[in-house]
Design an enzyme around this catalytic site. Structure first.
Site, PDB file in Angstrom:
ATOM      1  CD  GLU A 151      -3.015  -0.978   2.271  1.00 18.55           C
ATOM      2  OE1 GLU A 151      -2.734  -0.295   3.271  1.00 18.55           O
ATOM      3  OE2 GLU A 151      -4.075  -1.601   2.144  1.00 18.55           O
ATOM      4  CD  GLU A 307      -4.042  -5.878   2.917  1.00 17.88           C
ATOM      5  OE1 GLU A 307      -4.728  -5.187   3.700  1.00 17.88           O
ATOM      6  OE2 GLU A 307      -2.832  -5.695   2.745  1.00 17.88           O
TER       7      GLU A 307
HETATM    8  C1  GAL Z   1      -4.332  -2.581   5.072  1.00 18.68           C
HETATM    9  C2  GAL Z   1      -2.885  -3.008   5.265  1.00 18.68           C
HETATM   10  C3  GAL Z   1      -2.775  -4.207   6.173  1.00 18.68           C
HETATM   11  C4  GAL Z   1      -3.634  -4.020   7.381  1.00 18.68           C
HETATM   12  C5  GAL Z   1      -5.050  -3.803   6.949  1.00 18.68           C
HETATM   13  C6  GAL Z   1      -6.017  -3.650   8.080  1.00 18.68           C
HETATM   14  O1  GAL Z   1      -4.421  -1.243   4.755  1.00 18.68           O
HETATM   15  O2  GAL Z   1      -2.270  -3.304   4.035  1.00 18.68           O
HETATM   16  O3  GAL Z   1      -1.420  -4.365   6.529  1.00 18.68           O
HETATM   17  O4  GAL Z   1      -3.164  -2.922   8.089  1.00 18.68           O
HETATM   18  O5  GAL Z   1      -5.119  -2.624   6.201  1.00 18.68           O
HETATM   19  O6  GAL Z   1      -7.318  -3.378   7.621  1.00 18.68           O
END
Ligand code: GAL
Length: 695
Positions: A151, A307
């Site tokens: 990110e 994710e």
């Molecule tokens: C994303 C990030 C992850 C974790 C996740 C939590 O933005 O890449 O490492 O922090 O959010 O929602």
């Protein structure tokens, strides 16, 4: 090159952080991954401090073990370059590698992503670590792809330190060549801002009043490019060591800081982190927008949902869970919008650290007694019957034009009104989805030939090239629909003179004399052709048609009787213009009329139904997803459909229970016009408020 075949179907898995757990848990993890149908995990994203505990000293033992264990269990690895968060020693060794805010505050150790993208020694450490990892695991049989950093720009999308100031100057030199050209582009004749030496140029740090707008705009462009350089540095190493292993970095949808149209060209497959808020009335709308953007970034290529939360996140003020069934239907939505992979953050919910209350596929309670586990396991099993979708394309006849440059420019300070781009984009997007359309996002310089309709909710900044592109599109028979305050400035944010919108006047067949923006909360009456009136917001203006036909007029004040919505026949096409922000139903009605006028097949879809069509070699799939916790829907279907996977024929009328997903395969093209939906809340296009623009 990205090939889905080695995954044997839909990619399924999560971020895996074994370093947070003792060894005995690792075996259990691998076993459970098999149970849930996991075929890929992202590994090592935040492992730098463990992999390189002291400068130049590496400890890969634990990672070797995990890689081997995963391979033994048939789980592939999306291996991170581990550069997402530098270890404390690095930040302390190089204090000027810590990023600086616009106010001059240097940020400190304790969170993550603590780096200045310009810092030479930091970059060198990144290069070395990436090479170490690439060389060590190049031939490891578990390696499927590279996950570069994490990110980019999530926390720090602009660093205002002196090193970045230097890079900014170099970047400007590359853009303008001479100081004269820069002074002209930035309009420095204003407020005594003329630069006599490159060294005088600074980032737009906190200033007594508005910093120069073109300086700010170039700064946003530079900041995106500067972080992109950092990404390129890693990718350069990876391509050299493992040219055949695909590379991705996880995007954040409509992230303000990075111009993903530029970034996406430099990866093999686009991946996305999406965290729609389950407490939103329509969480799928924002999610769908991001999904469609991801598919559009590389010309329709399928992408990976890298994710998402299995249930709640931890980082909102109040974190709603995904109620039973919501996680599944949102994953179906990702597949329908072009995903080939469905991954979670994270595999096992942490015991400690800032994200311990973030859900995991394995919750704190353990797998056996967890409904989240039951749901993710069931989804993993279900995916077996959906592999065909990884070969599908998602084709759109309608596209929303989108450009980061416009986003940055529109939201600069000192405007006629403080406008925000995304609410407008969301409103238009929702209206088009409510007409049953697959929607692409298209860059203004892209080939528009595949589309019947281009919608531009706002295109305040429009380059000459983009205006030309649109002109050619309309001349050739396309339908173009532009929102207010479009075509106003060029790439340097200079206003086109002689009547707005300087860059689109001929296409739209009108000129605008002046704008009369409304106050927050203020409305103005707009009278539709049929005599009906709606209350518009944000914006009004004095439009002088020059060939355009008036479809709606303003109803009050000195604008009364003046054009509010117009249509212009230009070449073989049509160009519509909206001089105000119409309420959602009226906007939907206008778009419906414009689509019908050029015979784009459509059906009226309530907001809670996510309807999409995928195209396979052997026909099409209609995805019907009811994203509502309690309200069922009834859908009348075109004849001849069969359930994807099962093969059983579907009845003419189908009830979609709350959170139901129905995937129906047709031998040919889905007849959208034959789809009728009953029930559901607040259909976006209401009969009464339709503008009479069809035909
Ligand atoms: C994303 C990030 C992850 C974790 C996740 C939590 O933005 O890449 O490492 O922090 O959010 O929602």
């Amino acid at each position: 090159m990205f090939d889905i075949k080695p995954f044997g179907g839909v990619i399924y898995g999560a971020d895996y952080n074994p370093e947070q757990w003792p060894r005995e848990v690792w075996r259990e993890d691998a076993r459970l991954m098999n149970e849930a149908g996991v075929n890929l995990v992202s590994l090592g994203i935040f492992s730098w401090a463990l992999l390189e505990p002291r400068p130049g000293e590496y400890d890969f033992g634990w990672l070797d073990e995990v890689m081997d264990l995963l391979h033994e269990h048939g789980v592939g690895v999306n291996l991170a370059t581990a550069t997402a968060s530098p270890p404390p020693w690095l930040s302390l060794k190089y204090p000027d590698s810590k990023p600086v805010t616009a106010d001059g505050v240097r940020l400190e150790v304790g969170g993550r992503q603590l780096y200045c993208p310009s810092h030479a020694a930091f970059r060198e450490h990144v290069r070395t670590l990436t090479r170490q990892i690439a060389v060590r695991y190049a031939a490891h049989p578990a390696l499927r792809m590279w996950h570069v950093n994490n990110e980019y720009g999530c926390h720090i999308d602009q660093c205002y330190c002196d090193l970045c100031a230097g890079n900014f100057r170099d970047w400007l030199h590359g853009q303008y060549g001479t100081l004269e050209a820069l002074n002209a582009a930035w309009g420095t004749a204003f407020w005594s801002q003329r630069y006599g030496d490159w060294a005088e140029i600074q980032p737009p740090r906190r200033a007594p009043t508005y910093p120069n707008p073109t300086q700010q705009l170039d700064w946003r462009r530079f900041s995106s490019d500067n972080i992109l350089e950092l990404y390129r540095l890693e990718v350069g190493v990876l391509r050299e060591v493992t040219p055949e292993v695909p590379v991705t970095t996880n995007f954040l949808g409509f992230l303000p800081g990075l111009d993903y149209f530029k970034w996406a060209r430099e990866e093999d497959v686009v991946s996305l982190d999406a965290y729609p808020d389950p407490s939103d009335a329509a969480p799928h709308l924002d999610a769908g927008m991001s999904y469609d953007l991801m598919r559009s970034l590389r010309g329709g290529q399928r992408w990976i949902l890298m994710e998402q939360a299995p249930s709640a996140v931890n980082w909102r003020q109040h974190n709603a869970v995904k109620r039973p069934g919501l996680m599944r239907v949102l994953n179906h939505q990702a597949l329908a919008h072009g995903a080939s992979g469905l991954m979670f953050f994270q595999w096992r919910a942490s015991r400690a650290g800032a994200e311990k209350y973030h859900s995991g596929m394995v919750q704190h309670v353990g797998p056996e007694r967890s409904r989240v586990w039951r749901e993710v396991k069931a989804l993993g099993q279900e995916l077996g019957s959906l592999s065909a979708l990884t070969r599908a394309s998602v084709q759109s006849r309608v596209a929303v034009m989108f450009d980061w440059n416009n986003w940055w420019a529109l939201e600069l300070d000192s405007k006629p009104a403080a406008l925000k781009l995304m609410p407008l984009v969301r409103k238009w997007y929702a209206a088009l989805r409510g007409l049953g359309q697959n929607v692409d996002f298209v860059h203004p310089d892209a080939d528009l030939g595949a589309y019947d309709v281009i919608a531009l909710p706002n295109g305040y900044l429009l380059t000459q090239g983009a205006a030309e592109n649109l002109r050619t599109f309309v001349q050739g028979g396309g339908t173009f629909i532009a929102g207010f305050f479009s075509g106003i400035v060029d790439k340097h944010e200079h206003v086109g003179l002689g009547g707005y919108p300087g860059f689109l006047r001929d296409v739209l067949g009108l000129w605008v004399e002046e704008w009369a923006p409304l106050q927050p909360g203020e409305t103005t009456r707009v009278r539709l052709e049929a005599g009906e009136e709606v209350q518009a917001t944000q914006w009004a203006e004095v439009i002088h048609p020059e060939g355009a036909e008036v479809l709606a007029t303003f109803g009050e004040d000195y604008l009364a009787g003046g054009a509010a919505v117009t249509r212009h026949a230009f070449g073989a096409g049509q160009a519509y213009y909206l001089g105000s922000d119409l309420p959602q139903p009226a906007l939907a009605g206008l778009l419906e009329g414009a689509l019908r006028a050029v015979n784009v097949p459509l059906c009226i879809v309530p907001e809670q139904l996510d309807l999409s069509v995928s195209t396979l070699e052997e026909g099409q799939v209609l995805h019907l997803l009811n994203v509502h916790p309690t309200a069922p829907l009834t859908v009348t279907l075109p004849a001849g459909g069969e359930r994807l996977g099962g093969g059983d024929s579907v009845p003419g009328t189908l009830t979609l229970a709350p959170y139901a997903a129905e995937l129906i395969r047709y031998a040919g093209v889905v007849d959208l016009a034959a789809v009728r939906v009953q029930g559901g809340e607040a259909a976006v296009a209401s009969e009464q408020q339709k503008l009479p623009v069809s035909g």
